[in-house]
Design a protein around this motif. Structure first.
Motif, mmCIF file in Angstrom:
data_model
loop_
_atom_site.group_PDB
_atom_site.id
_atom_site.type_symbol
_atom_site.label_atom_id
_atom_site.label_comp_id
_atom_site.label_asym_id
_atom_site.label_seq_id
_atom_site.Cartn_x
_atom_site.Cartn_y
_atom_site.Cartn_z
ATOM 1 N N PRO A 81 -13.285 -9.800 -8.543
ATOM 2 C CA PRO A 81 -12.612 -10.087 -9.820
ATOM 3 C C PRO A 81 -11.102 -9.826 -9.758
ATOM 4 N N VAL A 82 -10.691 -8.785 -9.053
ATOM 5 C CA VAL A 82 -9.252 -8.500 -8.942
ATOM 6 C C VAL A 82 -8.555 -9.635 -8.193
ATOM 7 N N GLN A 83 -9.140 -10.092 -7.098
ATOM 8 C CA GLN A 83 -8.553 -11.203 -6.347
ATOM 9 C C GLN A 83 -8.487 -12.469 -7.194
ATOM 10 N N ALA A 85 -7.529 -8.256 -14.963
ATOM 11 C CA ALA A 85 -8.621 -7.588 -14.245
ATOM 12 C C ALA A 85 -9.195 -6.446 -15.080
ATOM 13 N N ILE A 86 -8.342 -5.728 -15.790
ATOM 14 C CA ILE A 86 -8.808 -4.643 -16.667
ATOM 15 C C ILE A 86 -9.672 -5.219 -17.785
ATOM 16 N N ALA A 87 -9.197 -6.289 -18.411
ATOM 17 C CA ALA A 87 -9.953 -6.923 -19.493
ATOM 18 C C ALA A 87 -11.291 -7.442 -18.979
ATOM 19 N N LEU A 88 -11.278 -8.041 -17.811
ATOM 20 C CA LEU A 88 -12.514 -8.556 -17.220
ATOM 21 C C LEU A 88 -13.490 -7.429 -16.922
ATOM 22 N N LYS A 89 -13.008 -6.323 -16.400
ATOM 23 C CA LYS A 89 -13.860 -5.170 -16.119
ATOM 24 C C LYS A 89 -14.474 -4.617 -17.397
ATOM 25 N N LYS A 90 -13.688 -4.574 -18.476
ATOM 26 C CA LYS A 90 -14.207 -4.108 -19.763
ATOM 27 C C LYS A 90 -15.295 -5.033 -20.283
ATOM 28 N N GLU A 91 -15.104 -6.343 -20.119
ATOM 29 C CA GLU A 91 -16.128 -7.317 -20.529
ATOM 30 C C GLU A 91 -17.419 -7.104 -19.761
ATOM 31 N N GLN A 92 -17.304 -6.876 -18.458
ATOM 32 C CA GLN A 92 -18.467 -6.730 -17.602
ATOM 33 C C GLN A 92 -19.233 -5.438 -17.849
#
Length: 168
Positions: free
Chosen positions: A96-98, A159-166
């Motif tokens: 996800p970060v990449q 990436a932070i927002a995506l991690k929170k969603e996941q």
């Protein structure tokens, strides 16, 4: 007339490390740096050789989950440890970060990108909701000469927002 003694071969150390999930055993000179083991002995060229003084972060890897400038780490210091390179982060495809770095323009030439991705990955593994000060601290050892950091900053926030969603 005295004979000249032959120059002895350089001494070696035995190095047992786990690189990207694979146990690895090598014989190395005692003064060999981790960067050179990864690139020259193991062919893992995603870890970039740049300043070789610990100032730019292009050679950043994870050693037991912590970001380390591989140009400063003597290989023998990593004996018995787990080393993760950019290749090891993305063995199952883009992380996800990449993906966020790609989508948000967090790179241009791409030379610093592996080190940045490794640093951000370590940050988010330990702090899924970092403050701007935390992000700045985590990336303080990574230099980019192309992006002006706007794309990098957007990439990290995405990436932070995506991690929170996941994680919900």
């Amino acid at each position: 007339m005295s004979e000249i003694a032959p120059v002895s071969a350089e001494p070696v150390r035995f190095l047992n490390i786990n690189v990207n999930g694979k146990p690895t055993a090598l014989e190395i000179p005692p003064a060999k740096r981790l960067l050179h083991v990864l690139r020259d002995d193991l062919g893992l060229t995603g870890t970039k050789r740049s300043c070789e003084m610990g100032r730019c972060g292009a050679c950043m890897v994870l050693v037991d989950g912590k970001p380390v400038n591989s140009c400063l780490a003597m290989a023998y210091q990593c004996d018995g440890k787990k080393v993760t390179t950019i290749e090891g982060l993305s063995e199952g495809g883009l992380t996800p970060v990449q993906q966020c770095f790609l989508e948000e323009g967090g790179y241009q030439c791409g030379y610093c990108t592996p080190g940045m991705v490794v640093s951000v990955t370590a940050l988010l593994a330990n702090n899924p909701s970092p403050s701007d000060a935390d992000i700045e601290e985590a990336l303080s050892g990574n230099l980019c000469r192309c992006t002006g950091y706007g794309g990098v900053w957007r990439s990290v926030h995405k990436a932070i927002a995506l991690k929170k969603e996941q994680t919900g």
